[in-house]
Design a protein around this motif. Structure first.
Motif, PDB file in Angstrom:
ATOM      1  N   CYS A  41       0.838  -1.194   0.000  1.00 43.79           N
ATOM      2  CA  CYS A  41       0.000   0.000   0.000  1.00 43.79           C
ATOM      3  C   CYS A  41       0.876   1.248   0.000  1.00 43.79           C
ATOM      4  O   CYS A  41       2.074   1.185   0.232  1.00 43.79           O
ATOM      5  N   GLN A  42       0.234   2.338  -0.274  1.00 43.83           N
ATOM      6  CA  GLN A  42       0.893   3.648  -0.283  1.00 43.83           C
ATOM      7  C   GLN A  42       0.242   4.484   0.815  1.00 43.83           C
ATOM      8  O   GLN A  42      -0.961   4.371   1.048  1.00 43.83           O
ATOM      9  N   SER A 101      -0.405   8.351   1.737  1.00 40.99           N
ATOM     10  CA  SER A 101      -0.306   9.714   1.217  1.00 40.99           C
ATOM     11  C   SER A 101       0.190  10.652   2.310  1.00 40.99           C
ATOM     12  O   SER A 101       0.190  10.310   3.492  1.00 40.99           O
TER      13      SER A 101
END
Length: 97
Positions: free
Chosen positions: A15-16, A18
């Motif tokens: 996952c990223q 933000s």
């Protein structure tokens, strides 16, 4: 019992995060019945979090310490919808189809 359901459905997730703290699932890896790993890119997702405590139609009890994502993945040429559950306290990802 719900936590046992999550333990039984654990998956690997890339996952990223933000800069606003949003978690964005990108890719999942699951183990089939024969022990073989399969990786899938997430083609699109909806964050279903923030609805309070409830039990999903998959039988998973969701609280405010969890995030729920409805994701589209490509499996054998067909789009499938799966749900990813991320438990922030236990740092655990689980999936239901």
């Amino acid at each position: 019992m719900e936590e046992d359901k999550l333990q039984d459905k654990r998956v690997d997730v890339i996952c990223q995060h933000s800069r606003d703290g949003e978690v964005i699932p990108l890719r999942i890896r699951v183990c089939d019945e024969e022990g073989e790993l399969h990786a899938y890119t997430i083609k699109g997702y909806k964050d279903l979090s923030g609805r309070g405590a409830y039990t999903t139609r998959d039988g998973i009890y969701v609280t405010d310490r969890m995030q729920v994502f409805e994701c589209r993945i490509l499996v054998l040429g067909r789009i499938r919808v799966v749900r990813l559950y991320y438990d922030h306290v236990r740092n655990l990802w689980a999936m239901t189809a």
